[in-house]
Design an enzyme around this catalytic site. Structure first.
Site, PDB file in Angstrom:
ATOM      1  N   TYR A  27      25.520  29.292  29.143  1.00 55.71           N
ATOM      2  CA  TYR A  27      25.288  30.092  28.611  1.00 55.71           C
ATOM      3  C   TYR A  27      26.078  31.154  28.345  1.00 55.71           C
ATOM      4  O   TYR A  27      26.494  32.364  27.232  1.00 55.71           O
ATOM      5  CB  TYR A  27      23.604  30.976  28.582  1.00 55.71           C
ATOM      6  CG  TYR A  27      22.513  30.201  28.449  1.00 55.71           C
ATOM      7  CD1 TYR A  27      22.087  30.073  27.528  1.00 55.71           C
ATOM      8  CD2 TYR A  27      21.617  30.546  30.272  1.00 55.71           C
ATOM      9  CE1 TYR A  27      20.398  29.444  27.571  1.00 55.71           C
ATOM     10  CE2 TYR A  27      20.742  29.665  29.870  1.00 55.71           C
ATOM     11  CZ  TYR A  27      19.883  29.116  29.186  1.00 55.71           C
ATOM     12  OH  TYR A  27      18.666  28.283  29.127  1.00 55.71           O
TER      13      TYR A  27
ATOM     14  N   HIS B 285      24.144  34.711  22.266  1.00 54.62           N
ATOM     15  CA  HIS B 285      22.972  36.213  22.752  1.00 54.62           C
ATOM     16  C   HIS B 285      24.245  36.524  24.063  1.00 54.62           C
ATOM     17  O   HIS B 285      23.492  37.813  24.649  1.00 54.62           O
ATOM     18  CB  HIS B 285      21.949  35.105  23.441  1.00 54.62           C
ATOM     19  CG  HIS B 285      20.958  35.714  23.398  1.00 54.62           C
ATOM     20  ND1 HIS B 285      20.551  36.457  22.515  1.00 54.62           N
ATOM     21  CD2 HIS B 285      19.641  35.381  23.885  1.00 54.62           C
ATOM     22  CE1 HIS B 285      19.422  37.385  22.358  1.00 54.62           C
ATOM     23  NE2 HIS B 285      18.819  36.229  23.371  1.00 54.62           N
TER      24      HIS B 285
END
EC number: 3.1.1.29
Length: 196
Positions: free
Chosen positions: A16, A21
């Protein structure tokens, strides 16, 4: 009012790290680096933390190691331990409603469907009155595509714009700690990175 805690929202794990995000964590990592610090894992706060002295103020940095929708657990643990009030907290997060190259400061307001902000508000006793640094990542244009979009990496044309907005936000953080939120807000909210 002085900001005493800056939080960078993210999902944990290498897969990630480069996703849209995690833009809030990019900002906090860059802030630590700018001041010669590195974030260290502190399990009692469910995140990585650092401590800075900025314009004579004591400032703590936090990147939660929880998943995004549990960010409030880390924020409330650290804020509770150091007795930091919601309006002394600045949360940096990715913002779908702003284009890449734009970042804005604001106090309170809704959560725009952002699960990290939602959880922080609920864990702070349902108090929305913390400051936000909204880092523009753009919008995929269709609500059904949002999850895939925020968990994807910025395009090669978008990344430099996001980086420039983060750089300006770093300069405005120095201004915020020195001269207060209004000055920082006026400067940052008028900024727009130009395509290279």
């Amino acid at each position: 009012m002085t900001i005493k805690l800056i939080v960078g929202l993210a999902n944990p794990g290498a897969e990630y790290a480069q996703t849209r995000h995690n833009a809030g964590a990019w900002f906090v990592d860059a802030l630590a680096e700018r001041h010669g610090q590195s974030l260290k894992e502190e399990s009692k706060f469910f995140g990585y933390t650092a401590r800075l002295s900025l314009a004579g103020h004591d400032l703590r940095l936090l990147v939660p190691t929880t998943f995004m929708n549990l960010s409030g657990k880390a924020v409330s643990a650290l804020a509770g331990f150091y007795r930091i009030a919601p309006d002394e907290i600045l949360v940096a997060h990715d913002e779908l409603d702003l284009p890449p190259g734009v970042a804005k400061l604001k106090l309170g307001g809704g959560n725009g469907g952002h699960n990290g902000l939602k959880d922080i508000q609920s864990k702070l006793g349902n108090n929305p009155n913390f400051h936000r640094l909204r880092i523009g990542i753009g919008h995929p244009g269709d609500k059904s595509k949002v999850v895939g979009f925020v968990l994807g990496k910025p395009l090669a044309s978008e990344q430099p714009l996001i980086d420039d907005a983060i750089d300006e936000a770093l300069r405005c953080t120095d201004l915020l700690m020195q001269d207060g939120m209004d000055k920082a807000m006026n400067r940052l909210n008028g900024f727009r990175a130009s395509a290279r």
